[in-house]
Scaffold this active site. Structure first.
Site, PDB file in Angstrom:
ATOM      1  N   GLU A 145      35.681  36.869  39.256  1.00 30.52           N
ATOM      2  CA  GLU A 145      35.776  35.409  39.124  1.00 30.52           C
ATOM      3  C   GLU A 145      36.319  34.789  40.407  1.00 30.52           C
ATOM      4  O   GLU A 145      35.770  33.797  40.874  1.00 30.52           O
ATOM      5  CB  GLU A 145      36.673  35.081  37.921  1.00 30.52           C
ATOM      6  CG  GLU A 145      36.915  33.604  37.663  1.00 30.52           C
ATOM      7  CD  GLU A 145      35.689  32.834  37.157  1.00 30.52           C
ATOM      8  OE1 GLU A 145      34.663  33.464  36.828  1.00 30.52           O
ATOM      9  OE2 GLU A 145      35.768  31.599  37.082  1.00 30.52           O
ATOM     10  N   TYR A 169      40.603  35.852  46.733  1.00 29.69           N
ATOM     11  CA  TYR A 169      41.237  34.892  47.636  1.00 29.69           C
ATOM     12  C   TYR A 169      42.316  35.561  48.486  1.00 29.69           C
ATOM     13  O   TYR A 169      43.099  36.368  47.977  1.00 29.69           O
ATOM     14  CB  TYR A 169      41.866  33.754  46.820  1.00 29.69           C
ATOM     15  CG  TYR A 169      42.559  32.706  47.661  1.00 29.69           C
ATOM     16  CD1 TYR A 169      41.818  31.798  48.413  1.00 29.69           C
ATOM     17  CD2 TYR A 169      43.956  32.640  47.711  1.00 29.69           C
ATOM     18  CE1 TYR A 169      42.459  30.840  49.198  1.00 29.69           C
ATOM     19  CE2 TYR A 169      44.595  31.683  48.494  1.00 29.69           C
ATOM     20  CZ  TYR A 169      43.836  30.783  49.219  1.00 29.69           C
ATOM     21  OH  TYR A 169      44.458  29.837  50.002  1.00 29.69           O
ATOM     22  N   VAL A 170      42.341  35.204  49.748  1.00 30.56           N
ATOM     23  CA  VAL A 170      43.406  35.639  50.654  1.00 30.56           C
ATOM     24  C   VAL A 170      43.925  34.378  51.358  1.00 30.56           C
ATOM     25  O   VAL A 170      43.121  33.559  51.824  1.00 30.56           O
ATOM     26  CB  VAL A 170      42.871  36.645  51.704  1.00 30.56           C
ATOM     27  CG1 VAL A 170      43.988  37.073  52.663  1.00 30.56           C
ATOM     28  CG2 VAL A 170      42.260  37.865  51.015  1.00 30.56           C
ATOM     29  N   GLY A 211      41.467  38.212  58.097  1.00 27.48           N
ATOM     30  CA  GLY A 211      41.111  38.961  59.304  1.00 27.48           C
ATOM     31  C   GLY A 211      41.866  40.274  59.432  1.00 27.48           C
ATOM     32  O   GLY A 211      41.858  40.904  60.483  1.00 27.48           O
ATOM     33  N   GLY A 219      41.531  42.718  56.906  1.00 29.16           N
ATOM     34  CA  GLY A 219      40.925  43.680  55.982  1.00 29.16           C
ATOM     35  C   GLY A 219      41.410  43.556  54.551  1.00 29.16           C
ATOM     36  O   GLY A 219      41.090  44.403  53.700  1.00 29.16           O
ATOM     37  N   ILE A 220      42.175  42.513  54.259  1.00 33.41           N
ATOM     38  CA  ILE A 220      42.728  42.370  52.897  1.00 33.41           C
ATOM     39  C   ILE A 220      41.617  42.053  51.888  1.00 33.41           C
ATOM     40  O   ILE A 220      41.543  42.658  50.817  1.00 33.41           O
ATOM     41  CB  ILE A 220      43.836  41.285  52.854  1.00 33.41           C
ATOM     42  CG1 ILE A 220      45.004  41.684  53.760  1.00 33.41           C
ATOM     43  CG2 ILE A 220      44.313  41.063  51.419  1.00 33.41           C
ATOM     44  CD1 ILE A 220      46.162  40.684  53.796  1.00 33.41           C
ATOM     45  N   GLY A 221      40.738  41.118  52.249  1.00 27.78           N
ATOM     46  CA  GLY A 221      39.632  40.756  51.352  1.00 27.78           C
ATOM     47  C   GLY A 221      38.731  41.958  51.081  1.00 27.78           C
ATOM     48  O   GLY A 221      38.348  42.233  49.941  1.00 27.78           O
ATOM     49  N   ASN A 252      29.501  27.436  51.178  1.00 28.51           N
ATOM     50  CA  ASN A 252      30.591  28.320  51.589  1.00 28.51           C
ATOM     51  C   ASN A 252      30.037  29.516  52.378  1.00 28.51           C
ATOM     52  O   ASN A 252      30.062  30.656  51.925  1.00 28.51           O
ATOM     53  CB  ASN A 252      31.357  28.781  50.350  1.00 28.51           C
ATOM     54  CG  ASN A 252      32.665  29.481  50.715  1.00 28.51           C
ATOM     55  OD1 ASN A 252      32.930  29.739  51.903  1.00 28.51           O
ATOM     56  ND2 ASN A 252      33.462  29.797  49.719  1.00 28.51           N
ATOM     57  N   TYR A 277      29.906  38.521  51.674  1.00 24.62           N
ATOM     58  CA  TYR A 277      29.323  39.296  50.578  1.00 24.62           C
ATOM     59  C   TYR A 277      27.956  39.868  50.960  1.00 24.62           C
ATOM     60  O   TYR A 277      27.621  40.996  50.613  1.00 24.62           O
ATOM     61  CB  TYR A 277      29.230  38.450  49.304  1.00 24.62           C
ATOM     62  CG  TYR A 277      30.578  38.116  48.714  1.00 24.62           C
ATOM     63  CD1 TYR A 277      31.428  39.128  48.266  1.00 24.62           C
ATOM     64  CD2 TYR A 277      31.025  36.799  48.615  1.00 24.62           C
ATOM     65  CE1 TYR A 277      32.693  38.833  47.742  1.00 24.62           C
ATOM     66  CE2 TYR A 277      32.284  36.499  48.086  1.00 24.62           C
ATOM     67  CZ  TYR A 277      33.103  37.511  47.654  1.00 24.62           C
ATOM     68  OH  TYR A 277      34.338  37.231  47.138  1.00 24.62           O
TER      69      TYR A 277
END
Lengths: 173, 173
Positions: free
Chosen positions: A91, A94-95, A101, A103-105, A132, A139
């Site tokens: 759903e 978000y970071v 930048g 690598g968290i996402g 967006n 993705y």
């Protein structure tokens, strides 16, 4: 940057709610957020949870300028395809801007994919807004198909008075 | 035409599966149906059901030329919006061609809307194919918003090897 991805607990709901609101502002739909941190506690961490959530935590010394150490989240739940069975629907992912930048996402998305595989889901689905581009590019780069573009799927919604009138129609049987 | 809308039971799974296949043929995607009647029994009628389903039954004397009395279904499940909370997603709504034009589809849709209201859902959502004008016209006439057209929402999907590679990426944390 050091960070940890972990399953959210009830105690994270204030942070998750704060980021839900930040994401809605980014999506230019902040007025659509009707839920509260208490709703999230009840709906996600009660007897029959309606969703699951991962959060990202950074060490105290890397906290945000506002003092937050929970700086990202991925909220997902299970859906059902009459063609392939159980699926995961992502759903929100978000970071917080300052932490992007690193690598968290990618890490959040990969963890959700691992959960999907563990649960034998054939699909991981999500929705993205046409304008967006950063999100859609991310993705697409990871291999997502855009089913609206390739197969022509449209999302339809009944809510407010259209849902009320549907429910009030004389139903036979 | 007389008909009854009722909650599906485990015994309806063969009929539901037959109609899932008919619907996929209509949607020109018959090769995508990977599940079996037994999967539906397990997934919808076990301990933690992944979906709920309504079926439409006609009296014996009005059975289809192939001898079926279960002639339509609506399969749905609950999802979660981080803006409005619990929602209903209508995965499939189908009426066998010979039985159309008798208000069966409207009745199924209205019953699902009633269930949505009972469960305090703010939204009833579904997906429709762009070329499926009869279906999109029906939902539009009933008041559905096309969110892909008005807000630009696209559906994205990871499956097969793209889902595998996502899950295999080194995830930090």
């Amino acid at each position: 940057m050091d960070f940890t991805v972990r399953a959210a607990t009830k105690e994270d709901c204030k942070d998750i709610w704060r980021m839900i609101t930040e994401l809605a502002v980014y999506e230019k739909m902040a007025d659509q957020v009707k839920i509260s941190p208490e709703d999230l506690e009840r709906d996600g961490f009660g007897q029959n949870p309606l969703f699951e959530c991962l959060v990202v935590e950074v060490p105290e010394e890397q906290k945000s300028t506002d003092g937050f150490i929970v700086v990202g989240y991925a909220l997902y739940f299970y859906t059902y395809s009459t063609w392939t069975g159980v699926c995961v629907h992502l759903e929100d992912l978000y970071v917080m801007p300052h932490f992007r930048g690193n690598g968290i996402g990618k890490s959040l998305l990969s963890k959700v994919a691992q959960i999907a595989k563990q649960k034998q889901c054939a699909r991981l689905q999500l929705c993205a807004l046409e304008w967006n581009t950063p999100s859609r590019d991310f993705y697409a780069y990871k291999g997502a198909q855009d089913l609206t573009a390739t197969e022509g799927w449209h999302m339809l919604r009944f809510d407010g008075h259209t849902l009320d009138s549907l429910a009030q129609e004389d139903a036979k049987g």
